[in-house]
Write a protein that holds these residues in place. Structure first.
Motif, PDB file in Angstrom:
ATOM      1  N   UNK A  26       0.801  -1.257   0.072  1.00 10.96           N
ATOM      2  CA  UNK A  26      -0.115   0.057   0.039  1.00 10.96           C
ATOM      3  C   UNK A  26       0.947   1.228   0.000  1.00 10.96           C
ATOM      4  N   UNK A  27       0.357   2.568  -0.496  1.00 11.69           N
ATOM      5  CA  UNK A  27       1.096   3.602  -0.523  1.00 11.69           C
ATOM      6  C   UNK A  27       1.706   4.016   0.716  1.00 11.69           C
ATOM      7  N   UNK A  28       2.822   4.719   1.092  1.00 13.01           N
ATOM      8  CA  UNK A  28       3.555   4.987   2.208  1.00 13.01           C
ATOM      9  C   UNK A  28       3.306   6.422   2.085  1.00 13.01           C
ATOM     10  N   UNK A  29       3.084   6.940   3.319  1.00 10.91           N
ATOM     11  CA  UNK A  29       3.192   8.388   3.689  1.00 10.91           C
ATOM     12  C   UNK A  29       3.540   8.931   4.852  1.00 10.91           C
ATOM     13  N   UNK A  30       3.585  10.269   5.017  1.00 13.49           N
ATOM     14  CA  UNK A  30       4.153  10.848   6.181  1.00 13.49           C
ATOM     15  C   UNK A  30       3.326  11.291   7.279  1.00 13.49           C
ATOM     16  N   UNK A  31       3.333  10.899   8.445  1.00 11.97           N
ATOM     17  CA  UNK A  31       2.563  11.625   9.383  1.00 11.97           C
ATOM     18  C   UNK A  31       3.025  13.110   9.639  1.00 11.97           C
ATOM     19  N   UNK A  32       1.964  13.739   9.515  1.00 10.39           N
ATOM     20  CA  UNK A  32       2.177  15.251   9.383  1.00 10.39           C
ATOM     21  C   UNK A  32       2.260  15.880  10.834  1.00 10.39           C
ATOM     22  N   UNK A  33       1.980  15.034  11.771  1.00 14.78           N
ATOM     23  CA  UNK A  33       2.421  15.693  13.162  1.00 14.78           C
ATOM     24  C   UNK A  33       3.682  15.213  13.618  1.00 14.78           C
ATOM     25  N   UNK A  34       4.487  14.205  13.041  1.00 14.13           N
ATOM     26  CA  UNK A  34       5.889  14.084  13.602  1.00 14.13           C
ATOM     27  C   UNK A  34       6.843  13.496  12.630  1.00 14.13           C
ATOM     28  N   UNK A  35       6.496  13.660  11.409  1.00 16.14           N
ATOM     29  CA  UNK A  35       7.686  13.203  10.161  1.00 16.14           C
ATOM     30  C   UNK A  35       7.847  11.779  10.141  1.00 16.14           C
ATOM     31  N   UNK A  36       6.982  10.683  10.875  1.00  9.81           N
ATOM     32  CA  UNK A  36       7.265   9.424  10.598  1.00  9.81           C
ATOM     33  C   UNK A  36       6.966   9.075   9.439  1.00  9.81           C
ATOM     34  N   UNK A  37       7.370   7.989   8.735  1.00  7.19           N
ATOM     35  CA  UNK A  37       6.903   7.255   7.460  1.00  7.19           C
ATOM     36  C   UNK A  37       5.879   6.305   8.007  1.00  7.19           C
ATOM     37  N   UNK A  38       4.634   6.388   7.529  1.00  6.75           N
ATOM     38  CA  UNK A  38       3.490   5.537   7.762  1.00  6.75           C
ATOM     39  C   UNK A  38       3.892   4.332   6.826  1.00  6.75           C
ATOM     40  N   UNK A  39       3.873   3.038   7.551  1.00  6.44           N
ATOM     41  CA  UNK A  39       4.162   1.827   6.722  1.00  6.44           C
ATOM     42  C   UNK A  39       3.812   0.478   7.267  1.00  6.44           C
ATOM     43  N   UNK A  40       3.191  -0.446   6.816  1.00  7.53           N
ATOM     44  CA  UNK A  40       3.098  -1.599   7.332  1.00  7.53           C
ATOM     45  C   UNK A  40       4.286  -2.394   7.987  1.00  7.53           C
ATOM     46  N   UNK A  41       4.088  -3.150   8.846  1.00  7.70           N
ATOM     47  CA  UNK A  41       5.026  -3.662   9.491  1.00  7.70           C
ATOM     48  C   UNK A  41       5.153  -5.189   9.193  1.00  7.70           C
ATOM     49  N   UNK A  42       6.227  -5.767   8.844  1.00  5.95           N
ATOM     50  CA  UNK A  42       6.172  -7.120   8.604  1.00  5.95           C
ATOM     51  C   UNK A  42       6.457  -8.262   9.866  1.00  5.95           C
ATOM     52  N   UNK A  43       5.449  -9.212  10.035  1.00  3.36           N
ATOM     53  CA  UNK A  43       5.756 -10.034  11.059  1.00  3.36           C
ATOM     54  C   UNK A  43       6.398 -11.260  10.530  1.00  3.36           C
ATOM     55  N   UNK A  44       7.667 -11.558  10.744  1.00  2.00           N
ATOM     56  CA  UNK A  44       8.376 -12.658   9.989  1.00  2.00           C
ATOM     57  C   UNK A  44       9.164 -13.754  11.059  1.00  2.00           C
TER      58      UNK A  44
END
Lengths: 386, 319
Positions: free
Chosen positions: A331-349
């Motif tokens: 899915x598309x990755x975007x930035x959280x406008x409140x702290x500059x963190x890249x939103x992203x899915x996390x892999x469980x491996x």
């Protein structure tokens, strides 16, 4: 005919004149000593992070070729004992684009330099939650997930699998302690709790006697659903698996773990990024490589879409709704406008396969399901982005 | 009277006999589905990781991109025998056959190259540098323009088939996957998987004409990811596979409005029609099956189990 030539030339010249779009970025790696670990099976690659940034650079350059946009990246290593701040000062005077691999305190010191004002700095090496919270900086973006994003991802797995009786063993290194704190916070967030906790304080060589020590060490936990290991330096964790008194799954820093990136990810076109990376660097891609790749690609995507190299314009675009990065995570990755963190899915491996990808089905959010991982807007005390 | 009707019916049915051939990416096989009985009638082995699939114009040859074998395989569809391999460049993913029935334009996903192969001399005619991870391939009905879309560079690259050189590069939304021209050549459509859109270009000017977005009830917009698509008879509508949203959208090709969403199998990827375009067959990668859609009713009527991770689909008539 002659006139046509003139017109053509004027057109060409016009194109060349507007084509001066060049983004020069710096990659700064601040060396830190790693604590000794029981096993030396997995040496940390010397070019960890940098290799990812270089792959991102190449991706950007290929796209740039069609748009008359150029990219360059210069790497600088600061050996232990040298002054990283002075080096960062020099680099920031030359270019406002800095990809950083450094401890959290060094990152904030660099972001606070007068030369860093208006710069775009990317943290690609630490999941320290404070950098996304009270210690955030308006010029510091994070492509590596926070520790909280990773422990929230695992907590979702525990809830889904109904592993509600959990125990934890924590190492003594600061990274282990921070991870354990983050895990406790995540368990509370998702309505879970620990029924037992122990600290790992052995100094024996586990390669020889794990099968004798670990069963005894884990016997007094009694019964439980899953055991969490907070062993972020990967010291003792690998010897706990299959040696516990009760036959239960091991999760956390070893076993079933939540990561930014792993060589076992092949879905969503990731096989292409993996093979491109391996061909170029003769090794597999790590989470830190992925974070550095994402930083470089973030800059590339912003330049492609805005045709600008002005850091203010790029920053505004990166934080806008128009920005989206295709990061091979489905899915598309975007930035959280409140702290500059890249939103992203996390892999469980586990080491041989992808088990799941958080956010898991059913963990809903009023704005974006990805914000069920890590610090959400109402929780974050970061004010620099307002 | 009854006899005549029956005979007529039989005739119509025979006229439309055909097969849908599906590549199974993780089984190294192709499944052959009868468009009459809607059952798998044959399965043939292929090279490693078969993805793109297309027939020669007279349907006597089948071309298969065997990605991990780094070859385009040529199969006799009557016997299932692999006749020979064509040089294809590394990791061929998707391709398109030029209207001259002779040249294949192949996307080499790992190499950022489009390879042009002459299927008669079995030689590479040209290799064209394109963006990172080329995938979608199309050629204009007059054969003058070939298109490659590159997934990480996010562009449609326009190739002049006479010079085999790029003459335009147009940006689209993230991860463009598939491209198609309308039959009259006036428009070129590109799907963007991560961007969640279809971009429509005016072929003459290469200018963006329209952009279509999708909204599937109960599915987060991030999961609505357009991939493969095909046009109905007369180009009035496009059926668009929406990947992990498990739906196919029906787009009005004149108003650019989305008229319907049809629930199909999991991670719907590519598709093809039967001969009279009354049935549509979609490949569903994750559920390992093919959904049959009644085009007029816009309803899924059957799921057919095929191999693991079905990817591409191609129709051939059998009478």
């Amino acid at each position: 005919m002659h006139r046509w030539m003139t017109v053509l030339c004027a057109m060409c010249c016009a194109v060349t004149a507007t084509a001066e779009v060049t983004l020069n970025a710096n990659y700064l790696h601040v060396e830190v000593s790693l604590p000794p670990t029981l096993s030396n099976l997995d040496p940390v690659p010397e070019d960890i992070g940098l290799a990812g940034a270089l792959t991102g650079l190449k991706d950007n350059q290929t796209t740039g070729r069609f748009l008359d946009q150029k990219y360059d990246l210069v790497e600088t290593y600061v050996p232990e004992g040298d002054d990283p701040i002075a080096m960062a000062k020099e680099l920031l005077s030359a270019s406002p684009y800095l990809i950083l691999s450094a401890p959290a305190t060094v990152q904030t010191a660099i972001a606070d330099l007068p030369e860093a004002e208006g710069a775009l700095i990317f943290n690609t090496s630490t999941g320290d939650l404070s950098l996304r919270d009270a210690d955030c900086r308006a010029n510091l973006f994070h492509t590596l997930p926070s520790d909280a994003m990773r422990t929230d991802a695992l907590a979702q797995v525990f809830v889904q699998k109904r592993w509600t009786d959990l125990v934890m063993i924590t190492g003594t290194h600061p990274q282990d302690v921070t991870y354990a704190q983050s895990m406790r916070r995540s368990l509370t967030k998702f309505g879970l709790a620990l029924s037992g906790e122990k600290e790992w304080a052995f100094d024996a060589d586990m390669r020889r006697n794990a099968s004798q020590e670990v069963p005894l060490f884990t016997q007094d936990f009694g019964d439980y659903d899953a055991m969490i290991l907070a062993d972020e330096v990967h010291d003792f964790g690998r010897y706990v698996l299959y040696n516990t008194w009760e036959a239960r799954p091991v999760t956390g820093s070893e076993g079933l773990s939540a990561v930014t990136w792993s060589p076992v990810i092949e879905q969503w076109g990731a096989a292409q990024l993996q093979s491109r990376f391996e061909k170029a660097h003769d090794r597999q891609m790590t989470s830190q490589d992925y974070a550095a790749w994402a930083a470089m690609r973030t800059l590339g995507e912003a330049v492609t879409r805005t045709n600008a190299v002005d850091p203010e314009a790029l920053r505004a675009y990166i934080l806008s709704d128009a920005f989206e990065l295709a990061g091979f995570k489905g899915r598309p990755l975007t930035y959280r406008a409140w702290n500059g963190q890249l939103r992203q899915p996390i892999a469980i491996v586990h080491p041989r396969a992808l088990v799941a990808q958080a956010p898991l089905d059913g963990f809903l959010h009023q704005v974006n399901e990805l914000d069920s991982l890590g610090l959400d807007q109402p929780e974050s005390t970061c004010e620099a982005f307002q | 009277m009854i006899r005549t009707t029956l005979a007529a019916l039989l005739l119509t049915t025979t006229a439309h006999a055909g097969e849908i051939w599906v590549t199974n990416e993780k089984d190294d096989t192709v499944s052959v589905i009868s468009t009459e009985t809607l059952e798998v009638i044959k399965t043939y082995e292929t090279g490693e990781r078969p993805r793109g699939i297309t027939f020669s114009k007279d349907f006597s040859l089948l071309y298969i991109c065997a990605s991990d074998s780094n070859a385009v395989q040529v199969m006799d569809p009557n016997s299932g025998e692999i006749l020979h391999d064509l040089p294809s460049g590394e990791d061929p993913e998707q391709f398109v056959l030029h209207p001259d029935d002779r040249h294949l334009y192949i996307a080499n996903e790992d190499d950022a190259i489009t390879t042009v192969v002459d299927t008669e001399t079995r030689k590479v005619v040209a290799q064209i540098d394109v963006g990172i991870e080329p995938e979608g391939m199309a050629v204009s009905p007059d054969g003058k323009i070939a298109i490659t879309t590159s997934e990480t560079t996010n562009m449609a690259h326009w190739i002049d088939t006479e010079t085999q050189e790029l003459f335009a590069n147009t940006l689209v939304d993230s991860r463009p996957r598939h491209a198609e021209f309308l039959r009259d050549g006036s428009e070129m459509w590109v799907s963007s998987e991560i961007g969640g859109t279809l971009t429509i270009f005016d072929t003459a000017t290469q200018a963006e004409k329209a952009k279509i977005s999708f909204e599937v009830q109960g599915v987060h917009p991030d999961r609505v990811q357009p991939v493969g698509f095909e046009f109905t008879e007369e180009d009035t509508h496009a059926f668009v596979a929406l990947g992990p949203s498990n739906h196919v959208a029906v787009v009005n090709a004149e108003t650019y409005e989305v008229e319907d969403y049809i629930l199909v199998g999991r991670r719907v990827w590519h598709m093809d029609f039967n001969e009279d375009r009354s049935l549509l067959f979609t490949t569903n990668g994750v559920s390992g099956d093919v959904t049959v859609i009644d085009v007029a009713k816009r309803e899924a009527i059957k799921s057919i189990k095929v191999g693991r991770f079905p990817w591409g689909a191609a129709f051939r008539p059998t009478n």
